[in-house]
Design an enzyme around this catalytic site. Structure first.
Site, PDB file in Angstrom:
ATOM      1  N   HIS A 109       5.318   3.845  -5.943  1.00  0.00           N
ATOM      2  CA  HIS A 109       4.214   4.553  -5.196  1.00  0.00           C
ATOM      3  C   HIS A 109       3.500   5.355  -6.488  1.00  0.00           C
ATOM      4  O   HIS A 109       3.761   6.440  -6.633  1.00  0.00           O
ATOM      5  CB  HIS A 109       4.813   6.030  -4.361  1.00  0.00           C
ATOM      6  CG  HIS A 109       5.559   5.361  -3.163  1.00  0.00           C
ATOM      7  ND1 HIS A 109       4.354   4.800  -1.997  1.00  0.00           N
ATOM      8  CD2 HIS A 109       6.741   4.718  -2.605  1.00  0.00           C
ATOM      9  CE1 HIS A 109       5.393   4.412  -0.930  1.00  0.00           C
ATOM     10  NE2 HIS A 109       6.643   4.304  -1.509  1.00  0.00           N
ATOM     11  N   HIS A 113      -0.517   1.204  -6.568  1.00  0.00           N
ATOM     12  CA  HIS A 113      -0.156   1.004  -5.185  1.00  0.00           C
ATOM     13  C   HIS A 113      -1.396   1.536  -4.303  1.00  0.00           C
ATOM     14  O   HIS A 113      -1.820   1.003  -3.285  1.00  0.00           O
ATOM     15  CB  HIS A 113       1.010   1.512  -4.711  1.00  0.00           C
ATOM     16  CG  HIS A 113       1.478   1.502  -3.465  1.00  0.00           C
ATOM     17  ND1 HIS A 113       1.746   2.579  -2.543  1.00  0.00           N
ATOM     18  CD2 HIS A 113       2.133   0.500  -2.751  1.00  0.00           C
ATOM     19  CE1 HIS A 113       1.841   2.144  -1.248  1.00  0.00           C
ATOM     20  NE2 HIS A 113       2.133   0.788  -1.510  1.00  0.00           N
TER      21      HIS A 113
END
Length: 216
Positions: A109, A113
């Site tokens: 994350h 991403h």
């Protein structure tokens, strides 16, 4: 000189700071997105258009601020939202730089991403032709959806909600153990948008601003 100065400034952005940026033009923003590798310019045209676009490959070619590059391409070139919705593109750019600065360097994350999700969502929505009909209300929903695609990675701890709840983290307590990471990311996004220099919809009617924030 302009490019290196923008990269230096964007790297220092925090939602609590007000940075005196120079006046931006469309050419300045385009120049910022010029990559160091000759293939990256042709790759940029596929951002937000090709649902199978290789974001990691593109990231290896581009300069810093990958997320800002992708979001500006999607908002300005792919869907023409900047002109259609009268979005302040210089503030949008600074806003995304501020978001990118708040992203952690964890394995998944992270800013890469977020850029990948934004590009793929843009491509899927473009292929769906859902927003082909000229309608500002629909375009605001499109802009909100694209923004929502990058919000979950803001300051993401790299852990699950279950982990945060079981370890009794401060964030879990703050949000009463309900959608902890998601609520935390939305809160931080709204905090960033409170800065006048980063609020790219500040000139919209208040009702439209409220609707946009709710949709995002």
């Amino acid at each position: 000189a302009f490019l290196s100065e923008m990269q230096r400034l964007c790297g220092d952005i925090s939602p609590k700071e007000t940075i005196d940026f120079p006046t931006w033009t469309a050419n300045d923003l385009s120049n910022f997105m010029v990559a160091v590798h000759p293939d990256a310019d042709s790759m940029l045209s596929q951002v937000g258009v090709d649902p199978f676009f290789d974001m990691l490959d593109f990231a290896s070619f581009t300069r810093d601020n990958l997320l800002a590059t992708v979001v500006m391409q999607v908002f300005r070139s792919v869907h023409n939202l900047v002109l259609t919705l009268d979005i302040d593109d210089s503030k949008l750019f600074r806003f995304v730089c501020a978001i990118e600065a708040r992203m952690q360097k964890n394995q998944y994350h992270n800013y890469q991403h977020a850029a990948d999700v934004c590009s793929r969502l843009s491509a899927i929505l473009k292929l769906s032709h859902m927003f082909d009909t000229p309608n500002n209300e629909l375009y605001r929903e499109l802009a909100a959806a694209l923004l929502a695609s990058v919000i979950p990675d803001i300051d993401h701890p790299g852990r699950t909600n279950t982990f945060l709840i079981r370890t009794r983290s401060d964030e879990a307590l703050r949000f009463n153990e309900q959608h902890v990471i998601e609520n935390s990311s939305v809160l931080k996004c709204l905090e960033i948008m409170q800065e006048d220099s980063l609020n790219f919809i500040a000139h919209w009617p208040e009702e439209e601003q409220a609707e946009f924030r709710l949709s995002s």
